[in-house]
Design a protein around this motif. Sequence first.
Motif, short mmCIF file in Angstrom:
data_model
loop_
_atom_site.label_atom_id
_atom_site.label_comp_id
_atom_site.label_asym_id
_atom_site.label_seq_id
_atom_site.Cartn_x
_atom_site.Cartn_y
_atom_site.Cartn_z
N PHE A 451 0.84 -1.33 0.01
CA PHE A 451 0.01 0.00 0.11
C PHE A 451 0.83 1.23 -0.09
N ASP A 452 0.30 2.40 -0.50
CA ASP A 452 0.98 3.71 -0.39
C ASP A 452 -0.14 4.59 0.24
N PHE A 453 0.54 5.62 0.45
CA PHE A 453 -0.38 6.82 1.03
C PHE A 453 0.06 8.32 0.66
N ARG A 454 -1.11 9.26 0.32
CA ARG A 454 -0.75 10.40 -0.25
C ARG A 454 -1.19 11.53 0.78
N TYR A 455 -0.23 12.47 1.13
CA TYR A 455 -0.47 13.70 1.75
C TYR A 455 -0.68 14.69 1.01
N MET A 456 -1.51 15.51 0.97
CA MET A 456 -1.45 16.89 0.29
C MET A 456 -0.71 17.98 1.11
N VAL A 457 0.12 18.65 0.40
CA VAL A 457 1.05 19.61 1.01
C VAL A 457 0.52 20.84 0.50
N LEU A 458 0.70 22.10 1.39
CA LEU A 458 0.17 23.47 1.03
C LEU A 458 1.12 24.28 1.10
N LEU A 459 1.87 24.71 0.07
CA LEU A 459 2.81 25.63 0.22
C LEU A 459 2.50 27.29 0.24
N ALA A 460 2.44 27.86 1.49
CA ALA A 460 2.07 29.25 1.37
C ALA A 460 3.07 30.39 1.39
N ASP A 461 4.36 29.89 1.53
CA ASP A 461 5.54 30.95 1.33
C ASP A 461 6.77 30.28 1.55
N VAL A 462 7.76 30.77 0.90
CA VAL A 462 9.11 30.24 0.60
C VAL A 462 10.28 30.87 1.67
N LYS A 463 10.00 32.23 1.86
CA LYS A 463 10.91 33.05 2.97
C LYS A 463 10.10 33.85 3.47
#
Length: 625
Positions: A451-463
Motif C-alpha cells: 500500500f502507499d499513501f498520499r499527503y497533500m501539502v499546501l505551500l503558502a510561502d518560501v521565505k
Amino acid sequence: MPVTSTEEKPIELTLEDFIKTHEPQLRTSGVPEHLWKSLFIKLAGQVYDAGSSFQILCEEIEDEDGDIVGQKWKVVVINDNGVQLSDHNNIFLIDHAWTFRVPEARGYLEKVPGLMDRMANLMDIEQEDKDTEVIIEEILKEMWRFNQTFSFGHYEFGAEESLPFWYIMDEFGSRVQHADKPTFKMEPFYFCQQQMAYTIMWPLCDCEKGDEVTRNYVENTSDPLVRQAKLLPWKPSDMTDVDCTQEEPDEAFFMSNRVNESLPIPSAKSPTLPEDRSIKVFMQYPNLAKHLTDPRFEIVDDQVEADILWLNKHFKDFKGLSEEKPNVFINQFPLEFIITVKDMLAVVSRRAATEQEKTQKMSPGPKWLPVTYNLVTELPKFVSYYQQREALGLDNHWICKPWNLARSMDMHITKDISTIARLADSGPKVVCKYIHNPVLFNRQDIGNVKFDFRYMVLLADVKPLKIYAYDVFWLRFANRPYSLDHFEEYEKHFTVMNYDENVVLKQVHYDEFIPMFNEQYPDHPWADIEQEVFQMIRELFTAATSLPPPRGIPPSPQSRSKYALDLMLSWETNEKGERYMQPQICEVNYSPDCDRACKYHPFYVNDVFSTLFLDDIQDKHVTLL
C-alpha cells in the motif's frame, strides 16, 4: 501514374505522397535520399530481398582443449559484386518477430502459440528437460540483448500513446552483431500506409563478398564510460572502479526545464484581497469549483475579474503577473518542477542529508529517499553502485521510472543490470532502489498487500518557509498478495487502480485505516509515523527552497500551491538490530487529482482556500509544519 513495385503490383500511394508523409522520419533516421524510392517500392510491396545479398553463419566456439563451448552467429555479404554504397537498391527490410510492451511479455509467451519456442531458438536457449516457466524466465532475461525500441507519441508531453514499444527483429536482423565501426545502419521505420513497423538496413561503406554485416548497438554515444555501461548486455565488464558518488549538477541541469519561465519582479508584494466583497476565483477544475462553497469566495468565468487564478496548466510568466496583475494570486510557484520532476526531486532531496548520512557510501542520501540515479546523466555511476552492492550481497531490486510520467506508466521493476541498461534507451528515466521489504497491510479478503499513501501539502510561502500538511490522507492498495517476483504483475507491485474501470479499487478511508493499522502493528502507532512524514515534508521543502533559482523555488508573493506527496513504508533495521518503519518518498505530484478528496471530504476545497489565501486554519484539517 502511381509507382509500382518490382512485381508490378499496383500501389495506392505515390512516391511523392510517401516522401511528403515520411520525410521527417527519413531524415531523422539518416536514410540517404538516393535510397528513398527503392525503400518506398519495397515497403509498398513488402519485398524482403536481403536473402539475395546476405547469409547467416554460425561459428562454433572451442576452448583450449578443442571442446565446443558455444556458438557465434554473424551475417556476411554473399553477393558476388558486394554491396555498394551508391547502389540505390541497397536498402533492405527486416521483419519484426515480436512486438510488445514489457508488462505484456510474459502473457504473450504463455499464450501465443509458437512464440516461446521461436524466441528460445532465436536466443539460443536450451529447452530440453526444462519446465515452461523456467524457459519463459530465461527468455525474459535474455531478450534484453535482442530488444529494440520505438514510440509513436510525444514522450515529452506524457501521452499514454507515447509509451514505448519493444520489438525483436526476425532471425536475420537479430544475428547482426555489434561493431564500434559498423558496416551497416539499422533503424526502425513506421510505414503509415500499412500502419506497420519495420527495421530498415543500408550500407555505411562499400562491402565486398565475405565482409561481415555489423551495426552499432549504442549509436550517438561518444563517452567511453557510457558506451561501456550501455554495452553491458553484450560485453559484461567490471565498472566498480567508477566513482559512484553523486554531486549536485550545475545550473544548466535545472535550466533544461525552465522554458520561457520568468520570475517575479523583486519589488513584488503579496496581494491584498478585498474585504468588502467576495473573493473572485477563476478555476479550471470544474469539480473543485463545485465544492468551493465558502461564502467568502465566488467562482467567476472570466480571468480578468479574478482575484485568484487556479489553473490546470503550467503557468510561466510570473514576471508579467507581478507587473500587470500585482493584486492577483496564482496556484503555482516558479520552478516548482524541481520537485515534481523525478530526476530533479532526487537531486533536491539529497540536499537534506545530514553530514553523517553523506558519508554512508551505500545509502548517502536522507533516510526517506530511496537511492536514485539518473540514467541519462549517471549511468556509469549507477552501474558501479549496482556492482558494488552485488559484491556486498545487498538486495539489488530497482524500479525504473520515466522522469515525467505519473500513474505508474512505463515503470519497470528488475534486479537485472542488462535490463536497466537497455531501459535507458526508451526515454529519459531514473532508477530508484525498489522497496523490496515494504510494510504490508492485511486485507482480509486477499492477504498481505502493498500500500502507499498520499499527503497533500499546501505551500503558502518560501521565505520564511510556511507549509501545511493536510491531515486527511489517501490510501491505495495492491490487489494481490505481495511477493518479490513476477514484477510484470501490476496488481501485485503497484497500487494505482483508479484509472481502469476493469480493476478493483479498494477504498479505505484514513479514519478507518488508522485503527486497523494500529491493530496490525501495535508497536508502530500511526501517530509516530505521521510525525516522521511531517518531518520529512519539512526537510524536503527546506531543501527545495534553500538555494536561489534556478536551483531552488524562489520567493513569489503572489504564489500559493498544493502538491501531493506519495509515500510508502519500508522495514529497516537500526544499529541495535531492531526493525523500524521508515517512510520513503515515491514522488511529488503537480496539480494532483482531487476527485476522491472532493467526493468523500466535501470540506476539502474550502479548507485549502481558507488556509492558503486567508491564513484561516481554525477548525480546518491542516497542520502547520
